[in-house]
Design an enzyme around this catalytic site. Structure first.
Site, mmCIF file in Angstrom:
data_model
loop_
_atom_site.group_PDB
_atom_site.id
_atom_site.type_symbol
_atom_site.label_atom_id
_atom_site.label_comp_id
_atom_site.label_asym_id
_atom_site.label_seq_id
_atom_site.Cartn_x
_atom_site.Cartn_y
_atom_site.Cartn_z
ATOM 1 N N ALA A 9 52.892 86.562 51.408
ATOM 2 C CA ALA A 9 51.702 86.468 50.566
ATOM 3 C C ALA A 9 51.661 87.711 49.689
ATOM 4 O O ALA A 9 52.186 88.766 50.061
ATOM 5 C CB ALA A 9 50.433 86.362 51.409
ATOM 6 N N SER A 10 51.037 87.581 48.537
ATOM 7 C CA SER A 10 51.099 88.662 47.553
ATOM 8 C C SER A 10 50.151 89.817 47.841
ATOM 9 O O SER A 10 50.458 90.960 47.537
ATOM 10 C CB SER A 10 50.805 88.108 46.150
ATOM 11 O OG SER A 10 51.750 87.128 45.798
ATOM 12 N N THR A 11 48.979 89.529 48.398
ATOM 13 C CA THR A 11 47.971 90.566 48.575
ATOM 14 C C THR A 11 47.538 90.675 50.028
ATOM 15 O O THR A 11 47.751 89.770 50.832
ATOM 16 C CB THR A 11 46.730 90.286 47.714
ATOM 17 O OG1 THR A 11 46.056 89.120 48.226
ATOM 18 C CG2 THR A 11 47.116 90.019 46.260
ATOM 19 N N GLN A 14 45.364 87.822 51.467
ATOM 20 C CA GLN A 14 45.928 86.496 51.687
ATOM 21 C C GLN A 14 46.639 86.453 53.035
ATOM 22 O O GLN A 14 47.106 87.470 53.525
ATOM 23 C CB GLN A 14 46.902 86.144 50.564
ATOM 24 C CG GLN A 14 46.240 86.031 49.199
ATOM 25 C CD GLN A 14 47.251 85.824 48.083
ATOM 26 O OE1 GLN A 14 48.417 86.145 48.221
ATOM 27 N NE2 GLN A 14 46.792 85.285 46.968
#
Length: 212
Positions: A9-11, A14
């Site tokens: 996940a990017s962040t 998330q």
């Protein structure tokens, strides 16, 4: 045949493990079991990802690298994508992505000729989807920058708003002695988000102790 699933996940906000059930179901339908999961919260535009490199280090020739989508593996520049592809090829790991049906044939036994054909087709499709993922990343970044610039010019930009209600709930559970697993199950947040709140609590307690 060892199947190693990669979840990204990017962040911090998330949940990298969101697609876990889909990957398990995909493997089960083909009579396979996933030997290990590697999950992390890192940008796909970043080559240096500890869990991805650990997966490759653990892998052996013929192992499968299972991902939900190609963009979970790469939103890299062309040069960095080629570096990653070289590392994967050197380990002789086969990439299977749920959003790339041409890769599904690699998840079942085949003769050498058929395997090489599908590997070649899969390689070309991976290159295409990796390029599309990078373009999408660049387009989104450009639109975000343009939107921020317009908001600043209009005096409306205030930065990203913190989810105070969620963070207060995380803090309350931490103070009550809840585990990270329990907190993640409740709020669907990442371990890094919980750690950030825990650090904030520790700093506040330290400051209160100094005042006292």
């Amino acid at each position: 045949m060892f199947v190693r699933a990669y979840l990204r996940a990017s962040t911090d906000d998330q949940d990298a493990s969101r697609a876990r059930a889909q990957l398990v179901a995909f493997a089960k339908e083909r009579g396979l079991s996933i030997a290990a999961f590697y999950a992390e919260n890192e940008s796909g535009a970043k080559l240096a990802r500890p869990e991805l490199f650990r997966l490759l280090s653990d892998s052996h020739a013929g192992d499968l690298l299972l991902i939900e989508q190609v963009d979970r593996l790469s939103r890299l520049t062309a040069d960095d994508w080629q570096k990653l592809r070289t590392m994967i090829d050197q380990r002789q790991v086969r990439i299977v992505a749920l959003d790339l049906p041409t890769s599904w044939m690699l998840a079942k036994p085949s003769d050498e000729f058929t395997g090489r054909v599908f590997q070649a087709i899969n390689g070309m499709m991976l290159d295409v989807l990796a390029a599309v993922a990078r373009k999408d990343y660049d387009d989104r970044r450009r639109r975000q920058a343009q939107g921020t610039a317009r908001a600043k010019a209009a005096g409306l930009y205030k930065g990203r708003k913190e989810d105070a209600a969620r963070n207060n709930g995380i803090a309350a559970m931490l103070k009550a002695g809840a585990s990270y697993t329990q907190i993640r199950a409740t709020f669907g947040c990442s371990p890094m988000t919980i750690a950030k709140i825990a650090k904030r609590i520790a700093s506040a307690q330290q400051a209160a102790g100094e005042v006292a």
